[in-house]
Each structure stands twice: as structure tokens, then as C-alpha cells.
Motif scaffolding. Structure first.
Motif, PDB file in Angstrom:
ATOM      1  N   LYS A 292      -2.311  -3.678 -11.672  1.00 45.34           N
ATOM      2  CA  LYS A 292      -1.511  -2.646 -11.005  1.00 45.34           C
ATOM      3  C   LYS A 292      -2.255  -1.316 -10.930  1.00 45.34           C
ATOM      4  N   THR A 293      -2.969  -0.939 -11.976  1.00 45.14           N
ATOM      5  CA  THR A 293      -3.682   0.337 -11.952  1.00 45.14           C
ATOM      6  C   THR A 293      -4.793   0.331 -10.906  1.00 45.14           C
ATOM      7  N   TYR A 294      -5.448  -0.825 -10.727  1.00 39.59           N
ATOM      8  CA  TYR A 294      -6.482  -0.924  -9.697  1.00 39.59           C
ATOM      9  C   TYR A 294      -5.863  -0.777  -8.309  1.00 39.59           C
ATOM     10  N   PHE A 295      -4.755  -1.478  -8.070  1.00 42.34           N
ATOM     11  CA  PHE A 295      -4.099  -1.398  -6.766  1.00 42.34           C
ATOM     12  C   PHE A 295      -3.561   0.010  -6.498  1.00 42.34           C
ATOM     13  N   GLU A 296      -3.031   0.672  -7.533  1.00 44.25           N
ATOM     14  CA  GLU A 296      -2.566   2.055  -7.360  1.00 44.25           C
ATOM     15  C   GLU A 296      -3.714   2.967  -6.952  1.00 44.25           C
ATOM     16  N   GLU A 297      -4.861   2.792  -7.603  1.00 43.00           N
ATOM     17  CA  GLU A 297      -6.038   3.594  -7.263  1.00 43.00           C
ATOM     18  C   GLU A 297      -6.478   3.327  -5.826  1.00 43.00           C
ATOM     19  N   CYS A 298      -6.499   2.066  -5.439  1.00 37.98           N
ATOM     20  CA  CYS A 298      -6.895   1.698  -4.066  1.00 37.98           C
ATOM     21  C   CYS A 298      -5.992   2.391  -3.053  1.00 37.98           C
ATOM     22  N   PHE A 299      -4.695   2.326  -3.268  1.00 31.64           N
ATOM     23  CA  PHE A 299      -3.758   2.935  -2.329  1.00 31.64           C
ATOM     24  C   PHE A 299      -3.941   4.450  -2.296  1.00 31.64           C
TER      25      PHE A 299
ATOM     26  N   LEU B   3      12.524   1.344   5.481  1.00 30.12           N
ATOM     27  CA  LEU B   3      12.238   1.360   4.048  1.00 30.12           C
ATOM     28  C   LEU B   3      10.742   1.182   3.785  1.00 30.12           C
ATOM     29  N   SER B   4      10.085   0.340   4.578  1.00 28.31           N
ATOM     30  CA  SER B   4       8.648   0.120   4.377  1.00 28.31           C
ATOM     31  C   SER B   4       7.830   1.361   4.706  1.00 28.31           C
ATOM     32  N   ILE B   5       8.335   2.200   5.594  1.00 29.47           N
ATOM     33  CA  ILE B   5       7.648   3.454   5.917  1.00 29.47           C
ATOM     34  C   ILE B   5       7.982   4.518   4.876  1.00 29.47           C
ATOM     35  N   ARG B   6       9.249   4.615   4.536  1.00 27.40           N
ATOM     36  CA  ARG B   6       9.721   5.645   3.601  1.00 27.40           C
ATOM     37  C   ARG B   6       9.121   5.447   2.207  1.00 27.40           C
ATOM     38  N   PHE B   7       9.035   4.194   1.771  1.00 34.67           N
ATOM     39  CA  PHE B   7       8.509   3.863   0.448  1.00 34.67           C
ATOM     40  C   PHE B   7       7.198   3.085   0.591  1.00 34.67           C
ATOM     41  N   LYS B   8       6.279   3.664   1.348  1.00 35.83           N
ATOM     42  CA  LYS B   8       5.021   2.998   1.711  1.00 35.83           C
ATOM     43  C   LYS B   8       4.222   2.546   0.491  1.00 35.83           C
ATOM     44  N   ARG B   9       4.044   3.433  -0.478  1.00 31.32           N
ATOM     45  CA  ARG B   9       3.226   3.114  -1.653  1.00 31.32           C
ATOM     46  C   ARG B   9       3.867   1.996  -2.474  1.00 31.32           C
ATOM     47  N   THR B  10       5.152   2.128  -2.764  1.00 32.61           N
ATOM     48  CA  THR B  10       5.856   1.109  -3.537  1.00 32.61           C
ATOM     49  C   THR B  10       5.842  -0.232  -2.824  1.00 32.61           C
ATOM     50  N   TRP B  11       6.072  -0.199  -1.526  1.00 37.25           N
ATOM     51  CA  TRP B  11       6.085  -1.418  -0.710  1.00 37.25           C
ATOM     52  C   TRP B  11       4.723  -2.105  -0.757  1.00 37.25           C
ATOM     53  N   TRP B  12       3.657  -1.302  -0.565  1.00 40.60           N
ATOM     54  CA  TRP B  12       2.309  -1.851  -0.562  1.00 40.60           C
ATOM     55  C   TRP B  12       1.955  -2.418  -1.938  1.00 40.60           C
TER      56      TRP B  12
END
Length: 167
Positions: free
Chosen positions: A15-22, A80-89
């Protein structure tokens, strides 16, 4: 005679790697144009419901009624996918079969090779259009796509080597 550069490392797709990527590669600014698909879905859904209520045609039945609400539901999911883009991704990445895999990274004179159980990617230096350095990694632009390479698994020599490939 100097030896060719070669660097090998491993990292975990967590998860930390994906968070950094985003955070390093995706723009979080929203534009009205992004909501166009949402508006189209809602308009289609409302149009179907309106036609269903106003017409006395044999086509008007329970299925078309549900179809209208289905399109409105698609509009809500798109919003919702636009509003919560990071969480969705992040959710999509964590649900992928690649999540939790260990990736073997090889950087050498030919390019960057990433290999895991589900992914085998080769980025050749000749295909690289531009390399942009961020706070935590590199954005490597190819002709039709961009890939992210984190600095967390790189040493100083490999960072210097990648920077030398920018020019």
C-alpha cells in the motif's frame, strides 16, 4: 576498460508503494470536463425514466424503468470515482493480483526491467522520451505512456545513472 552499469534490487508492491506512485504521478486537480461522462449517464437515465413515464408504448415496462436507474447509478459511481480518485485508485491496485508481490528491478545499459509473478516489463532507454525527477522517484515518459520508478529501492549510483540518461 570500464564495466557496464548494472543494478538489481527487490521491492514489495504494498500500500505504501502504491500511495507513493499515485502521489508522485497523478494530478489531483479536477476539471469540469472530467464530469462529462457522469452528466451523460445521468441525462440518459433521466431521459429513459421520463420516456417511460410519458409514453404509452409497449416498450414501456419494468425493465426500461430499471434501465433508467441503472444509468443514474453509473453516473453516481463515475462521480465517486472522480471525487475520491486516490482512494478509488488505491483500492483497485490493492485488489489486483499484483498487490503483495515482490518485484525484481534490474537497471542496466539497455533499460529498466521489472519482473514479478504477474508482470514482466522492459523499458528500453531508446524508447524513453523524457525522465522527470520527483521528490520520491522518477516519471519515465514513453511515447504513449508514463511509468513511475521509486527511489526507495535505488542506491546513489543507480540514481546518478538514471539522471545521466535524462540528457
Amino acid at each position: 576498460m570500464s564495466q557496464a552499469f548494472s543494478y538489481t534490487a527487490e521491492y514489495l508492491l504494498d500500500k505504501t508503494y502504491f500511495e507513493e506512485c499515485f502521489d508522485q504521478s497523478v494530478s489531483t486537480q479536477t476539471h469540469p470536463k472530467q464530469y462529462l461522462k457522469t452528466a451523460i449517464f445521468v441525462i440518459i437515465g433521466l431521459g429513459i425514466l421520463l420516456l417511460d413515464n410519458l409514453s404509452q408504448l409497449p416498450i414501456s415496462n419494468k425493465e426500461t424503468y430499471y434501465l433508467g436507474y441503472f444509468f443514474i447509478g453509473l453516473g453516481v459511481v463515475e462521480w465517486l470515482s472522480i471525487r475520491f480518485k486516490r482512494t478509488w485508485w488505491l483500492w483497485r491496485q490493492m485488489m489486483s493480483k499484483a498487490a503483495g508481490d515482490t518485484v525484481t528491478l534490474i537497471i542496466d545499459g539497455t533499460g529498466i526491467h521489472s519482473q514479478s509473478t504477474h508482470v514482466n516489463q522492459q523499458v528500453l532507454w531508446t524508447d524513453v522520451y523524457r525522465i522527470s525527477q520527483t521528490d520520491a522517484g522518477f516519471l519515465i515518459a514513453l511515447q504513449k505512456s508514463t511509468t513511475y520508478l521509486s527511489k526507495r529501492c535505488l542506491d546513489a549510483a543507480s540514481i546518478k545513472f538514471i539522471v545521466s540518461k535524462q540528457g
